[in-house]
Design a protein around this motif. Structure first.
Motif, PDB file in Angstrom:
ATOM      1  N   THR A   1       0.847  -1.184   0.000  1.00 33.11           N
ATOM      2  CA  THR A   1       0.000   0.000   0.000  1.00 33.11           C
ATOM      3  C   THR A   1       0.884   1.236   0.000  1.00 33.11           C
ATOM      4  OG1 THR A   1      -0.140   0.009   2.424  1.00 33.11           O
ATOM      5  CG2 THR A   1      -1.885  -1.139   1.223  1.00 33.11           C
ATOM      6  N   TYR A   2       0.359   2.320  -0.520  1.00 32.21           N
ATOM      7  CA  TYR A   2       1.148   3.536  -0.619  1.00 32.21           C
ATOM      8  C   TYR A   2       0.309   4.732  -0.212  1.00 32.21           C
ATOM      9  CZ  TYR A   2      -1.413   4.435  -4.913  1.00 32.21           C
ATOM     10  OH  TYR A   2      -2.422   4.663  -5.821  1.00 32.21           O
ATOM     11  N   SER A   3       1.012   5.821   0.086  1.00 29.08           N
ATOM     12  CA  SER A   3       0.340   7.062   0.456  1.00 29.08           C
ATOM     13  C   SER A   3       1.081   8.216  -0.195  1.00 29.08           C
ATOM     14  CB  SER A   3       0.348   7.239   1.982  1.00 29.08           C
ATOM     15  OG  SER A   3      -0.185   8.497   2.338  1.00 29.08           O
ATOM     16  N   THR A   4       0.346   9.037  -0.943  1.00 25.64           N
ATOM     17  CA  THR A   4       0.924  10.203  -1.580  1.00 25.64           C
ATOM     18  C   THR A   4      -0.185  11.114  -2.054  1.00 25.64           C
ATOM     19  OG1 THR A   4       2.400  10.991  -3.338  1.00 25.64           O
ATOM     20  CG2 THR A   4       0.999   9.120  -3.871  1.00 25.64           C
ATOM     21  N   THR A   5       0.151  12.367  -2.242  1.00 22.02           N
ATOM     22  CA  THR A   5      -0.820  13.296  -2.817  1.00 22.02           C
ATOM     23  C   THR A   5      -0.564  13.497  -4.305  1.00 22.02           C
ATOM     24  OG1 THR A   5       0.611  15.154  -2.210  1.00 22.02           O
ATOM     25  CG2 THR A   5      -1.103  14.514  -0.632  1.00 22.02           C
ATOM     26  N   GLY A   6       0.481  12.839  -4.820  1.00 26.08           N
ATOM     27  CA  GLY A   6       0.831  13.011  -6.219  1.00 26.08           C
ATOM     28  C   GLY A   6       0.155  11.992  -7.123  1.00 26.08           C
ATOM     29  N   TYR A   7       0.632  11.928  -8.368  1.00 19.33           N
ATOM     30  CA  TYR A   7       0.156  10.949  -9.344  1.00 19.33           C
ATOM     31  C   TYR A   7       1.321   9.998  -9.603  1.00 19.33           C
ATOM     32  CZ  TYR A   7      -3.622  14.258  -9.978  1.00 19.33           C
ATOM     33  OH  TYR A   7      -4.694  15.078  -9.767  1.00 19.33           O
ATOM     34  N   PRO A   8       1.375   8.952  -8.800  1.00 22.50           N
ATOM     35  CA  PRO A   8       2.614   8.163  -8.739  1.00 22.50           C
ATOM     36  C   PRO A   8       2.795   7.166  -9.870  1.00 22.50           C
ATOM     37  CG  PRO A   8       0.982   7.224  -7.273  1.00 22.50           C
ATOM     38  CD  PRO A   8       0.360   8.476  -7.855  1.00 22.50           C
ATOM     39  N   THR A   9       4.067   6.848 -10.062  1.00 22.04           N
ATOM     40  CA  THR A   9       4.439   5.654 -10.801  1.00 22.04           C
ATOM     41  C   THR A   9       4.855   4.632  -9.765  1.00 22.04           C
ATOM     42  OG1 THR A   9       5.197   6.921 -12.707  1.00 22.04           O
ATOM     43  CG2 THR A   9       5.996   4.664 -12.507  1.00 22.04           C
ATOM     44  N   LEU A  10       4.379   3.420  -9.929  1.00 19.99           N
ATOM     45  CA  LEU A  10       4.635   2.365  -8.946  1.00 19.99           C
ATOM     46  C   LEU A  10       5.481   1.278  -9.568  1.00 19.99           C
ATOM     47  CD1 LEU A  10       0.983   2.369  -7.712  1.00 19.99           C
ATOM     48  CD2 LEU A  10       2.932   3.252  -6.444  1.00 19.99           C
ATOM     49  N   PHE A  11       6.373   0.734  -8.772  1.00 20.34           N
ATOM     50  CA  PHE A  11       7.340  -0.235  -9.268  1.00 20.34           C
ATOM     51  C   PHE A  11       7.387  -1.466  -8.373  1.00 20.34           C
ATOM     52  CE2 PHE A  11       9.466   2.983 -11.892  1.00 20.34           C
ATOM     53  CZ  PHE A  11       9.237   4.142 -11.186  1.00 20.34           C
ATOM     54  N   TRP A  12       7.768  -2.569  -8.956  1.00 16.20           N
ATOM     55  CA  TRP A  12       8.240  -3.731  -8.202  1.00 16.20           C
ATOM     56  C   TRP A  12       9.667  -4.011  -8.659  1.00 16.20           C
ATOM     57  CZ3 TRP A  12       6.325  -5.913  -3.971  1.00 16.20           C
ATOM     58  CH2 TRP A  12       4.966  -5.718  -3.680  1.00 16.20           C
ATOM     59  N   TYR A  13      10.571  -4.041  -7.672  1.00 16.71           N
ATOM     60  CA  TYR A  13      11.956  -4.412  -7.920  1.00 16.71           C
ATOM     61  C   TYR A  13      12.201  -5.789  -7.315  1.00 16.71           C
ATOM     62  CZ  TYR A  13      13.543   0.168  -9.578  1.00 16.71           C
ATOM     63  OH  TYR A  13      13.755   1.296 -10.316  1.00 16.71           O
ATOM     64  N   VAL A  14      13.114  -6.546  -7.912  1.00 19.83           N
ATOM     65  CA  VAL A  14      13.491  -7.855  -7.390  1.00 19.83           C
ATOM     66  C   VAL A  14      14.991  -7.870  -7.152  1.00 19.83           C
ATOM     67  CG1 VAL A  14      13.687  -8.826  -9.733  1.00 19.83           C
ATOM     68  CG2 VAL A  14      13.407 -10.359  -7.768  1.00 19.83           C
ATOM     69  N   GLN A  15      15.380  -8.467  -6.041  1.00 18.44           N
ATOM     70  CA  GLN A  15      16.798  -8.560  -5.704  1.00 18.44           C
ATOM     71  C   GLN A  15      17.155 -10.011  -5.426  1.00 18.44           C
ATOM     72  OE1 GLN A  15      18.008  -6.588  -2.072  1.00 18.44           O
ATOM     73  NE2 GLN A  15      20.132  -6.438  -2.738  1.00 18.44           N
ATOM     74  N   TYR A  16      17.974 -10.572  -6.296  1.00 21.08           N
ATOM     75  CA  TYR A  16      18.463 -11.930  -6.103  1.00 21.08           C
ATOM     76  C   TYR A  16      19.697 -11.905  -5.207  1.00 21.08           C
ATOM     77  CZ  TYR A  16      15.326 -12.793  -9.984  1.00 21.08           C
ATOM     78  OH  TYR A  16      14.221 -12.857 -10.790  1.00 21.08           O
ATOM     79  N   SER A  17      19.950 -13.005  -4.579  1.00 20.33           N
ATOM     80  CA  SER A  17      21.038 -13.092  -3.609  1.00 20.33           C
ATOM     81  C   SER A  17      22.372 -12.648  -4.204  1.00 20.33           C
ATOM     82  CB  SER A  17      21.151 -14.533  -3.096  1.00 20.33           C
ATOM     83  OG  SER A  17      22.191 -14.640  -2.140  1.00 20.33           O
ATOM     84  N   GLY A  18      23.043 -11.719  -3.537  1.00 18.49           N
ATOM     85  CA  GLY A  18      24.354 -11.261  -3.972  1.00 18.49           C
ATOM     86  C   GLY A  18      24.339 -10.203  -5.059  1.00 18.49           C
ATOM     87  N   GLU A  19      23.156  -9.756  -5.444  1.00 19.55           N
ATOM     88  CA  GLU A  19      23.046  -8.754  -6.508  1.00 19.55           C
ATOM     89  C   GLU A  19      22.336  -7.501  -6.005  1.00 19.55           C
ATOM     90  OE1 GLU A  19      22.401 -12.191  -9.961  1.00 19.55           O
ATOM     91  OE2 GLU A  19      21.129 -10.406  -9.893  1.00 19.55           O
ATOM     92  N   GLY A  20      22.398  -6.451  -6.839  1.00 22.28           N
ATOM     93  CA  GLY A  20      21.604  -5.278  -6.546  1.00 22.28           C
ATOM     94  C   GLY A  20      20.180  -5.452  -7.043  1.00 22.28           C
ATOM     95  N   PRO A  21      19.248  -4.645  -6.541  1.00 21.99           N
ATOM     96  CA  PRO A  21      17.865  -4.725  -7.023  1.00 21.99           C
ATOM     97  C   PRO A  21      17.802  -4.407  -8.519  1.00 21.99           C
ATOM     98  CG  PRO A  21      17.999  -3.437  -4.995  1.00 21.99           C
ATOM     99  CD  PRO A  21      19.406  -3.655  -5.467  1.00 21.99           C
TER     100      PRO A  21
END
Lengths: 113, 115
Positions: free
Chosen positions: A24-44
């Protein structure tokens, strides 16, 4: 202020189970929403994104549904595999002019073989 | 392919010492970011920059400085390291508001242990 909330810190499933991660999110703007995935030993890395112009996004078998009415942004996958084991972050950019991306605390998905 | 590299990948420092974490990107992105990642907190923004010569405070800037001498390089500086700064640090680059390009590209991270 702007915020992103992921309540599920850890999820354990078996292969071919259905995955559902809530955000869930909270903002007064018009957001862009993301899902990032991070595998072991790596960056998102970006998994998928959704803007207010469209309600859904999909990538690599994952689907995200955005509901402005409930300010929620869920990630789901019909049949998870062991290789999907990773940490999944929900994130929000307040609007297209914002420099900051706000991340949730992450959900650690562990898929058993 | 977007490329963000970080150095060092692992660092052990002593309390009170100075630590510099370096980040380089070959994406020609204007924006660069430093995050720290801790269990139970996820990713938290320390500093960011929207171009060479600029640095801005993020959500948890205390105890950290940043430097952006060029488009490609963005450094995070711990002048007086403390054990509470033990963490994994990620650098990222990105361009906001670019539709499908509206994403952040992360480096592989630096593990910092302050003794």
């Amino acid at each position: 202020g702007d915020s992103v909330i992921q309540m599920q810190g850890q999820v354990t499933l078996s292969e071919n189970d259905f995955l559902f991660i809530n955000c869930t999110y909270s903002t007064t703007g018009y957001p862009t929403l993301f899902w990032y995935v991070q595998y072991s030993g790596e960056g998102p890395q970006l998994l998928l994104q959704v803007t207010t112009a469209n309600n859904k996004g999909s990538s690599r078998g994952f689907e995200a549904t955005y509901d402005k009415g409930t300010t929620s942004f869920h990630l789901q996958k019909t049949s998870v595999q062991e290789i999907d084991s990773a940490v999944y972050y929900c994130a929000m950019r307040r609007d297209t002019n914002a420099y900051k991306v706000i991340f949730g605390k992450g959900t650690h998905l562990h898929v058993l073989p | 392919e977007a490329a963000v590299t970080q150095s060092p990948r692992n660092k052990v420092a002593v309390t009170g010492g100075k630590v510099t974490l370096s980040c380089n990107q070959t994406n020609n992105h204007n924006n660069m970011y430093w995050y720290r990642q801790d269990t139970g907190h996820g990713l938290r923004l320390i500093h960011y920059s929207y171009g060479a010569g600029s640095t801005e405070k993020g959500d948890i800037p205390d105890g950290y400085k940043a430097s952006r001498p060029s488009q490609e390089n963005f450094s995070l500086i711990l002048e007086l390291a403390t054990p509470s700064q033990t963490s994994v640090y990620f650098c990222a680059s990105g361009v906001p508001g670019q539709g499908a390009g509206d994403t952040q590209y992360f480096g592989p991270g630096t593990r910092l242990l302050v003794l």
